[in-house]
Design an enzyme around this catalytic site. Structure first.
Site, PDB file in Angstrom:
ATOM      1  N   ARG A  92      -9.101  25.376   4.266  1.00 18.06           N
ATOM      2  CA  ARG A  92      -9.012  23.910   4.338  1.00 18.06           C
ATOM      3  C   ARG A  92      -8.920  23.457   5.792  1.00 18.06           C
ATOM      4  O   ARG A  92      -9.500  22.462   6.194  1.00 18.06           O
ATOM      5  CB  ARG A  92      -7.808  23.390   3.540  1.00 18.06           C
ATOM      6  CG  ARG A  92      -7.554  21.909   3.785  1.00 18.06           C
ATOM      7  CD  ARG A  92      -6.557  21.234   2.858  1.00 18.06           C
ATOM      8  NE  ARG A  92      -5.569  22.093   2.265  1.00 18.06           N
ATOM      9  CZ  ARG A  92      -4.488  22.575   2.894  1.00 18.06           C
ATOM     10  NH1 ARG A  92      -4.262  22.265   4.161  1.00 18.06           N
ATOM     11  NH2 ARG A  92      -3.648  23.366   2.260  1.00 18.06           N
TER      12      ARG A  92
ATOM     13  N   TYR B 259     -20.925  -1.623   1.988  1.00 15.59           N
ATOM     14  CA  TYR B 259     -21.273  -0.669   0.926  1.00 15.59           C
ATOM     15  C   TYR B 259     -20.276  -0.822  -0.239  1.00 15.59           C
ATOM     16  O   TYR B 259     -19.062  -0.869  -0.022  1.00 15.59           O
ATOM     17  CB  TYR B 259     -21.233   0.754   1.500  1.00 15.59           C
ATOM     18  CG  TYR B 259     -21.489   1.822   0.472  1.00 15.59           C
ATOM     19  CD1 TYR B 259     -22.752   2.005  -0.060  1.00 15.59           C
ATOM     20  CD2 TYR B 259     -20.464   2.640   0.023  1.00 15.59           C
ATOM     21  CE1 TYR B 259     -22.993   2.972  -1.010  1.00 15.59           C
ATOM     22  CE2 TYR B 259     -20.696   3.627  -0.928  1.00 15.59           C
ATOM     23  CZ  TYR B 259     -21.967   3.781  -1.440  1.00 15.59           C
ATOM     24  OH  TYR B 259     -22.192   4.743  -2.388  1.00 15.59           O
TER      25      TYR B 259
ATOM     26  N   ASP C   8     -20.358   2.360  10.214  1.00 16.66           N
ATOM     27  CA  ASP C   8     -20.982   3.222   9.211  1.00 16.66           C
ATOM     28  C   ASP C   8     -22.461   3.270   9.587  1.00 16.66           C
ATOM     29  O   ASP C   8     -23.194   2.294   9.397  1.00 16.66           O
ATOM     30  CB  ASP C   8     -20.766   2.618   7.813  1.00 16.66           C
ATOM     31  CG  ASP C   8     -21.386   3.462   6.707  1.00 16.66           C
ATOM     32  OD1 ASP C   8     -22.328   4.224   6.998  1.00 16.66           O
ATOM     33  OD2 ASP C   8     -20.937   3.344   5.554  1.00 16.66           O
TER      34      ASP C   8
ATOM     35  N   LYS D 103     -27.358  11.103   2.826  1.00 15.12           N
ATOM     36  CA  LYS D 103     -28.585  10.310   2.963  1.00 15.12           C
ATOM     37  C   LYS D 103     -29.520  10.953   4.000  1.00 15.12           C
ATOM     38  O   LYS D 103     -30.057  12.005   3.749  1.00 15.12           O
ATOM     39  CB  LYS D 103     -28.211   8.875   3.307  1.00 15.12           C
ATOM     40  CG  LYS D 103     -27.044   8.298   2.458  1.00 15.12           C
ATOM     41  CD  LYS D 103     -27.380   8.096   1.007  1.00 15.12           C
ATOM     42  CE  LYS D 103     -26.181   7.795   0.121  1.00 15.12           C
ATOM     43  NZ  LYS D 103     -25.303   6.721   0.516  1.00 15.12           N
TER      44      LYS D 103
END
Ligand SMILES: *Cc1c(COP(=O)(O)O)cnc(C)c1O
Length: 389
Positions: free
Chosen positions: A45, A97, A169, A194
């Site tokens: 992690r 978004y 973003d 994306k």
């Protein structure tokens, strides 16, 4: 060195074996020589060499101090929001978004963080909402799905005069077209799902910060909350990034051709694309995005009915009906019934998402095939008398 050369050569060659592809370190833990004595890695992690390679590449690509990889774009947004404390306020772009809106409004407001949604296409609009509680200005440019553009440099100047951090973003523009940190932003986030990964085959999120202080804070949050990207998906994202310049340049070129085609069709009411001179902030987009206006286009149909939009999105052959964007295959979507379904109609209409609004994500197919595909779909809608022309 061009952008492409530096991207390709920021992918490290494995020192142990010479492997030209970054090895996938599929491990949960690392054997230590003595308690606390290790090779820089102690637990999956906290750190992983494949993830570190991706984080180093994205930091370089955005021109930042450090990068961090998360399980999804929303996990990346969530990590940045966790920089705040109860009582703090965010000023966010109104066309934000949908997933970020849901996270801020339904999770963070519960913890006493207030969000003001503001039309940031005029930088001055922000000033009225700034108080001593404002800690972040949250921008997307271009926005989803109406492709509004905000002047990042101008907004960053206003923010910094008030000791406020600017987050961009950068998912829609991609680092190929836009470098928010160079324009004055402090933090960049991406849905790596994306353009960066680029093949619609994984979900991922990235954060890039411009100072060591922010890097320490995000690193702490990443380890404390654990929403990291696994090594396999880190590897796929690196592989995607190696070709991101080629893909995005082509997608932008195609999108401009498609937008010009759509602008001339009488079945269509409005075309939203920052590359068209009629777009409100076309000039800002042209300089801010390096002449690359993105691969996403939205448009509305004459008479604005859902029925016509549904007929159109179900009659294309190459544009596949699906949510998401930025992949090599072209996608088409009807936000009112897909990505924006959970937003009440009134509110949706206010933010410009009309009943007939259709969003396209141009892939890397040949532009003439995509145009022919849209042309036959528009003919079909017309033949069925769903638009009055
Ligand atoms: C898709 C998207 C996100 C969310 O990313 P996920 O990887 O789906 O969690 C955030 N911002 C923008 C602009 C997006 O398009």
């Amino acid at each position: 060195m061009s952008n492409t050369t530096s991207i390709i050569h920021s992918v490290p060659v494995d020192e142990l074996t010479g492997s030209i592809s970054v090895p996938i370190y599929q491990t949960a833990t690392y054997v230590q020589q003595a308690p606390g004595v290790n090779k820089g890695f102690d637990y999956g992690r906290s750190n992983n060499p494949t993830r570190l390679a991706l984080e180093t590449i994205i930091a370089k690509l955005e021109g930042g101090h450090a990068g961090f990889a998360f399980a999804t774009g929303l996990a990346a947004i969530d990590a940045v929001a966790k920089l705040l404390s109860t009582g703090d306020e965010i000023i966010a772009v109104d066309d934000i978004y949908g997933g970020a809106y849901r996270l801020f409004t339904h999770i963070y407001e519960k913890f006493g963080i207030k969000i003001h949604y503001v039309d940031t296409t005029d930088a001055e609009n922000i000033i009225d909402y700034i108080t001593h509680k404002t800690k972040l200005i949250w921008l997307e440019s271009p926005t989803n799905p109406t492709l509004k553009i905000s002047d990042i440099e101008k907004i960053a100047a206003i923010a910094h005069a008030n000791q406020i951090l600017v987050v961009v973003d950068n998912t829609f523009a991609s680092p190929v077209a836009q470098k928010p940190l160079a324009l004055g932003a402090d933090i960049v986030i991406h849905s790596g799902t994306k353009y960066l990964a680029g093949h619609s085959d994984l979900v991922a999120g990235l954060v890039v910060v411009n100072t060591g202080e922010l890097a320490e804070k995000i690193k702490f949050i990443q380890n404390a909350t654990g929403g990291i990207l696994g090594p396999q998906d880190c590897w796929l994202t690196i592989r995607g990034i190696e070709t991101v310049t080629l893909r995005v340049e082509r997608q932008c070129k195609t999108a401009l051709q498609v937008a010009n085609f759509l602008s001339q069709r009488e079945e269509i009411e409005n075309v939203y694309y920052p590359g068209l001179p009629a777009h409100k902030n076309h000039r800002i987009a042209a300089t801010q995005q390096n002449g690359l206006f993105g691969g996403v286009i939205s448009f509305t149909l004459k008479d604005d009915t859902e029925e016509a939009a549904v007929e159109l999105v179900t009659s294309t052959q190459y544009f596949k009906l699906a949510e998401s964007l930025g992949g090599v295959k072209s996608l088409i979507c009807h936000p009112a019934q897909m990505t924006h379904k959970s937003i009440p109609r009134e509110k949706r209409l206010q933010s410009g998402v009309a009943d007939s609004l259709i969003r396209l994500s141009c892939g890397i197919e040949d532009a003439e095939d995509l145009i022919a595909d849209l042309s036959q779909a528009l003919e079909n809608v017309r033949k069925k008398k769903l638009v009055n022309v």
